[in-house]
Each structure stands twice: as C-alpha cells, then as structure tokens.
Design a protein around this motif. Structure first.
Motif, PDB file in Angstrom:
ATOM      1  N   ASP A 142       0.826  -1.207   0.000  1.00  0.00           N
ATOM      2  CA  ASP A 142       0.000   0.000   0.000  1.00  0.00           C
ATOM      3  C   ASP A 142       0.861   1.258   0.000  1.00  0.00           C
ATOM      4  OD1 ASP A 142      -2.685   1.436   0.544  1.00  0.00           O
ATOM      5  OD2 ASP A 142      -1.435   2.076   2.230  1.00  0.00           O
ATOM      6  N   GLN A 143       1.808   1.345   0.914  1.00  0.00           N
ATOM      7  CA  GLN A 143       2.640   2.534   0.997  1.00  0.00           C
ATOM      8  C   GLN A 143       3.644   2.626  -0.138  1.00  0.00           C
ATOM      9  OE1 GLN A 143       2.558   5.309   3.275  1.00  0.00           O
ATOM     10  NE2 GLN A 143       0.540   4.354   3.278  1.00  0.00           N
ATOM     11  N   ALA A 144       4.051   1.495  -0.676  1.00  0.00           N
ATOM     12  CA  ALA A 144       5.036   1.497  -1.748  1.00  0.00           C
ATOM     13  C   ALA A 144       4.450   1.905  -3.092  1.00  0.00           C
ATOM     14  CB  ALA A 144       5.677   0.111  -1.869  1.00  0.00           C
ATOM     15  N   ALA A 145       3.156   1.644  -3.298  1.00  0.00           N
ATOM     16  CA  ALA A 145       2.587   1.823  -4.633  1.00  0.00           C
ATOM     17  C   ALA A 145       1.462   2.842  -4.730  1.00  0.00           C
ATOM     18  CB  ALA A 145       2.080   0.472  -5.152  1.00  0.00           C
ATOM     19  N   ILE A 146       0.916   3.306  -3.606  1.00  0.00           N
ATOM     20  CA  ILE A 146      -0.256   4.180  -3.679  1.00  0.00           C
ATOM     21  C   ILE A 146       0.100   5.545  -4.267  1.00  0.00           C
ATOM     22  CG2 ILE A 146      -0.039   5.182  -1.353  1.00  0.00           C
ATOM     23  CD1 ILE A 146      -3.156   4.747  -1.178  1.00  0.00           C
ATOM     24  N   THR A 147      -0.791   6.054  -5.119  1.00  0.00           N
ATOM     25  CA  THR A 147      -0.614   7.386  -5.685  1.00  0.00           C
ATOM     26  C   THR A 147      -1.687   8.362  -5.231  1.00  0.00           C
ATOM     27  OG1 THR A 147      -1.864   6.818  -7.695  1.00  0.00           O
ATOM     28  CG2 THR A 147       0.524   6.456  -7.732  1.00  0.00           C
ATOM     29  N   SER A 148      -2.864   7.842  -4.875  1.00  0.00           N
ATOM     30  CA  SER A 148      -3.923   8.709  -4.356  1.00  0.00           C
ATOM     31  C   SER A 148      -4.936   7.877  -3.595  1.00  0.00           C
ATOM     32  CB  SER A 148      -4.625   9.485  -5.481  1.00  0.00           C
ATOM     33  OG  SER A 148      -5.389   8.612  -6.293  1.00  0.00           O
ATOM     34  N   SER A 149      -5.610   8.537  -2.655  1.00  0.00           N
ATOM     35  CA  SER A 149      -6.661   7.889  -1.872  1.00  0.00           C
ATOM     36  C   SER A 149      -7.751   8.912  -1.607  1.00  0.00           C
ATOM     37  CB  SER A 149      -6.095   7.359  -0.550  1.00  0.00           C
ATOM     38  OG  SER A 149      -7.108   6.750   0.237  1.00  0.00           O
ATOM     39  N   ARG A 150      -8.985   8.520  -1.844  1.00  0.00           N
ATOM     40  CA  ARG A 150     -10.108   9.421  -1.607  1.00  0.00           C
ATOM     41  C   ARG A 150     -11.159   8.679  -0.782  1.00  0.00           C
ATOM     42  NH1 ARG A 150      -6.724  12.184  -2.917  1.00  0.00           N
ATOM     43  NH2 ARG A 150      -6.617  13.809  -4.519  1.00  0.00           N
ATOM     44  N   ILE A 151     -11.447   9.201   0.398  1.00  0.00           N
ATOM     45  CA  ILE A 151     -12.457   8.614   1.263  1.00  0.00           C
ATOM     46  C   ILE A 151     -13.830   9.082   0.799  1.00  0.00           C
ATOM     47  CG2 ILE A 151     -13.221   8.299   3.637  1.00  0.00           C
ATOM     48  CD1 ILE A 151     -10.370   7.272   3.022  1.00  0.00           C
ATOM     49  N   THR A 152     -14.761   8.146   0.720  1.00  0.00           N
ATOM     50  CA  THR A 152     -16.140   8.459   0.361  1.00  0.00           C
ATOM     51  C   THR A 152     -17.047   7.939   1.473  1.00  0.00           C
ATOM     52  OG1 THR A 152     -16.435   6.360  -0.812  1.00  0.00           O
ATOM     53  CG2 THR A 152     -15.593   8.217  -2.087  1.00  0.00           C
ATOM     54  N   LEU A 162       1.699   0.294 -10.630  1.00  0.00           N
ATOM     55  CA  LEU A 162       2.563  -0.880 -10.737  1.00  0.00           C
ATOM     56  C   LEU A 162       3.569  -0.623 -11.855  1.00  0.00           C
ATOM     57  CD1 LEU A 162      -0.148  -3.691 -10.449  1.00  0.00           C
ATOM     58  CD2 LEU A 162       1.028  -2.445  -8.636  1.00  0.00           C
ATOM     59  N   GLY A 163       4.537   0.198 -11.572  1.00  0.00           N
ATOM     60  CA  GLY A 163       5.491   0.616 -12.581  1.00  0.00           C
ATOM     61  C   GLY A 163       6.900   0.093 -12.364  1.00  0.00           C
ATOM     62  N   GLY A 170      11.319  -4.985  -6.080  1.00  0.00           N
ATOM     63  CA  GLY A 170      11.158  -6.418  -5.915  1.00  0.00           C
ATOM     64  C   GLY A 170       9.752  -6.943  -6.054  1.00  0.00           C
ATOM     65  N   PHE A 171       8.796  -6.108  -6.465  1.00  0.00           N
ATOM     66  CA  PHE A 171       7.412  -6.573  -6.586  1.00  0.00           C
ATOM     67  C   PHE A 171       7.140  -7.084  -7.996  1.00  0.00           C
ATOM     68  CE2 PHE A 171       2.901  -6.058  -7.507  1.00  0.00           C
ATOM     69  CZ  PHE A 171       2.333  -6.691  -6.410  1.00  0.00           C
ATOM     70  N   SER A 172       6.499  -8.241  -8.089  1.00  0.00           N
ATOM     71  CA  SER A 172       6.143  -8.815  -9.381  1.00  0.00           C
ATOM     72  C   SER A 172       4.625  -8.786  -9.564  1.00  0.00           C
ATOM     73  CB  SER A 172       6.638 -10.255  -9.476  1.00  0.00           C
ATOM     74  OG  SER A 172       6.152 -10.871 -10.659  1.00  0.00           O
ATOM     75  N   ALA A 173       4.176  -8.155 -10.661  1.00  0.00           N
ATOM     76  CA  ALA A 173       2.746  -8.109 -10.979  1.00  0.00           C
ATOM     77  C   ALA A 173       2.397  -9.082 -12.091  1.00  0.00           C
ATOM     78  CB  ALA A 173       2.353  -6.693 -11.382  1.00  0.00           C
ATOM     79  N   GLU A 174       3.318  -9.993 -12.409  1.00  0.00           N
ATOM     80  CA  GLU A 174       3.103 -10.937 -13.499  1.00  0.00           C
ATOM     81  C   GLU A 174       1.887 -11.829 -13.216  1.00  0.00           C
ATOM     82  OE1 GLU A 174       5.580 -14.378 -15.978  1.00  0.00           O
ATOM     83  OE2 GLU A 174       6.493 -13.342 -14.280  1.00  0.00           O
ATOM     84  N   ASP A 175       0.998 -11.918 -14.197  1.00  0.00           N
ATOM     85  CA  ASP A 175      -0.214 -12.750 -14.120  1.00  0.00           C
ATOM     86  C   ASP A 175      -1.101 -12.387 -12.926  1.00  0.00           C
ATOM     87  OD1 ASP A 175       0.596 -14.235 -16.367  1.00  0.00           O
ATOM     88  OD2 ASP A 175       1.827 -15.552 -15.111  1.00  0.00           O
ATOM     89  N   LEU A 176      -1.064 -11.143 -12.518  1.00  0.00           N
ATOM     90  CA  LEU A 176      -1.918 -10.717 -11.407  1.00  0.00           C
ATOM     91  C   LEU A 176      -3.375 -10.680 -11.865  1.00  0.00           C
ATOM     92  CD1 LEU A 176      -2.095  -9.625  -8.500  1.00  0.00           C
ATOM     93  CD2 LEU A 176      -1.787  -7.321  -9.435  1.00  0.00           C
ATOM     94  N   ASP A 177      -4.226 -11.372 -11.151  1.00  0.00           N
ATOM     95  CA  ASP A 177      -5.644 -11.459 -11.484  1.00  0.00           C
ATOM     96  C   ASP A 177      -6.436 -10.550 -10.541  1.00  0.00           C
ATOM     97  OD1 ASP A 177      -8.320 -12.113 -11.801  1.00  0.00           O
ATOM     98  OD2 ASP A 177      -7.986 -14.269 -11.891  1.00  0.00           O
ATOM     99  N   ARG A 246      -9.441  -3.325 -10.194  1.00  0.00           N
ATOM    100  CA  ARG A 246      -9.368  -3.321 -11.649  1.00  0.00           C
ATOM    101  C   ARG A 246      -8.072  -2.653 -12.081  1.00  0.00           C
ATOM    102  NH1 ARG A 246     -11.125   1.490 -14.252  1.00  0.00           N
ATOM    103  NH2 ARG A 246     -11.903   3.088 -12.833  1.00  0.00           N
ATOM    104  N   SER A 247      -7.554  -3.061 -13.196  1.00  0.00           N
ATOM    105  CA  SER A 247      -6.302  -2.512 -13.699  1.00  0.00           C
ATOM    106  C   SER A 247      -6.574  -1.630 -14.896  1.00  0.00           C
ATOM    107  CB  SER A 247      -5.346  -3.641 -14.079  1.00  0.00           C
ATOM    108  OG  SER A 247      -5.887  -4.440 -15.108  1.00  0.00           O
ATOM    109  N   THR A 248      -5.802  -0.581 -15.035  1.00  0.00           N
ATOM    110  CA  THR A 248      -5.898   0.307 -16.183  1.00  0.00           C
ATOM    111  C   THR A 248      -4.499   0.575 -16.708  1.00  0.00           C
ATOM    112  OG1 THR A 248      -5.772   2.289 -14.788  1.00  0.00           O
ATOM    113  CG2 THR A 248      -7.977   1.434 -15.307  1.00  0.00           C
TER     114      THR A 248
END
Length: 251
Positions: A142-152, A162-163, A170-177, A246-248
């Motif tokens: 969460d802290q390593a990858a978050i770019t924004s957070s909005r509470i609703t 995921l760049g 060291g994080f692998s997003a390969e075949d992440l479902d 979801r991924s974009t």
C-alpha cells in the motif's frame, strides 16, 4: 475560524486559531484523502473546511496555497470554516456537525485502512526482495505503490501504480488477477469485521499538526497507520466489507 470563500491570503485579525477538537476536521492540504465534515457554524452552513496557516507577518494562506511545510516553525496552523456569508470577527459561535455524514466518512476511512492491510497480506508472496513491512509484518504494498486515496461515505477509492520503480523494489505483478485479488481481500475483510476488533485513534495533543495514529487490535496483532482522519470504534460497526480491483493502462 470562519472565512468567506477565497484563495488569497487573509488580513491580520481575520482569523482566530481553534483547537481541532472544537472544530469540524478540515481537508488535509498535504494528503487530501478524507473530505471535510459538513455542518453549521453560528447557524450558517459550512460550505468548506480547510487547513489554514498564518505566517509571522499575519498573512493567512488556505489549503494548497500554503507555502510552508506542515508544522513549520513560525506558523500558526488553523482550521478554517468557510461560509458564504462572513461572521463578525470576535463573535462567539456554536459548531454543529452533520453526524450522519461524519459516521459515513468514519466507516469509509476505517474500511480504507483495513483494505490496505488486507491487500498487503494478499500480495505478500509477490515480493522478491525484502520490503518495508506494515504494522502486521507484511510487505507494505500500500505505501510502496499508492498514488492517491479518496475517502467516500462508507468507502474509498485508492489508486496504485505498478510501474518500473515498484519492480525495482522487488514486486512482481506478473499474471496478477484483479478478480482473484479482490476475493482474497474480501475474505480477509469479512473475517476482520466478524472479529469486531476495537479501533482507536491515538492523539498526542490538541494541535492541528499533532501526529495522530490509527490503531486496530486485529486477531493477527496490533495494526497501526499514521492518520489524521475520523474512524468507527469497532470493525464490526463498519457496514461494508466488499472491495473490487481493476487494472488500467496509463495513457
């Protein structure tokens, strides 16, 4: 303090510092995740609530226009209640908070932290290098990858990147479902809601700049996250325990 809507610095004497416990919590200008409460001040609707900072010369800056770091010496940090009609300077007024809206934001913010911890747990086996752990000892995705957070109300929208920099850590997003990941997160959230774990916010002082910390006594251990927002008192009072992923592809 109450002030007309404006992005310009206010004149000396147009503001009076208020302790946070006596005010509607403002939007944090450094990490604007939780929106301000709704309510009234002196019978007038509060149309916005911002963090303000008064310089040594008496100028008051609002929100993103603040040129100083939070807590910088020589600055007074204020809660600024914005009204459509200015209140007379020096008037003693009462503050009323929309309890229903605050309760909804409390639920959303607690859910946000729980979802972050559940996400860390679900992604723990994807790290190939040692990573900074969260308070439960898992790699803190969460802290390593978050770019924004909005509470609703009753929820939150969190965006992660995921760049290349994350891969280098060291994080692998390969075949992440995303669907499978959401199911894992939801299973963990459901267990924590069922545990009805106590939640509290540690407040070291009444100052707006005091470093506050969210705590939750989960079955796995004491979880903690630096946070200046508002929260429910137990995980069992959080009405929702469902997340989606979801991924974009960035343009």
């Amino acid at each position: 303090m109450a002030a007309p809507r404006s992005s310009r610095p206010c004149r000396r004497g147009a503001a009076r510092p208020r302790r946070l416990r006596d005010a509607v919590p403002p939007l944090d200008h450094t990490w604007p995740d939780q929106p301000a409460d709704r309510g009234t001040i002196g019978g007038l609707p509060v149309v916005d609530c911002l963090t303000g900072a008064r310089s040594e010369t008496g100028e008051i800056f609002l929100g993103p226009d603040i040129p100083a770091r939070r807590g910088a010496e020589g600055w007074d940090w204020l809660v600024v209640h914005v009204t459509e009609t200015p209140l007379p300077v020096g008037t003693e007024v009462g503050l009323d908070v929309d309890a229903g809206f605050r309760a909804a934001l409390c639920a959303g913010h607690t859910g946000c932290h729980l979802a972050a911890l559940a996400l860390n747990a679900a992604l723990a086996d994807r790290w190939r290098k040692e990573a900074r752990p969260d308070s439960l000892g898992r790699p803190d995705f969460d802290q390593a990858a978050i770019t924004s957070s909005r509470i609703t109300p009753h929820g939150s929208v969190d965006v992660y990147r995921l760049g290349k920099s994350l891969r280098k850590k060291g994080f692998s997003a390969e075949d992440l479902d995303p669907g499978k990941l959401a199911r894992q997160v939801n299973d963990q959230l459901a267990a924590w809601v069922a545990a009805d774990a106590p939640v509290r916010v540690e407040v070291p002082g009444p100052e707006l700049t005091a470093r506050r910390t969210w705590h939750c006594s989960l079955p796995e251990g004491e979880a903690s996250i630096p946070c200046g927002g508002t929260h429910v008192s137990r995980t069992g009072s959080w009405p929702g325990s469902s997340s989606s992923c979801r991924s974009t592809t960035p343009r």
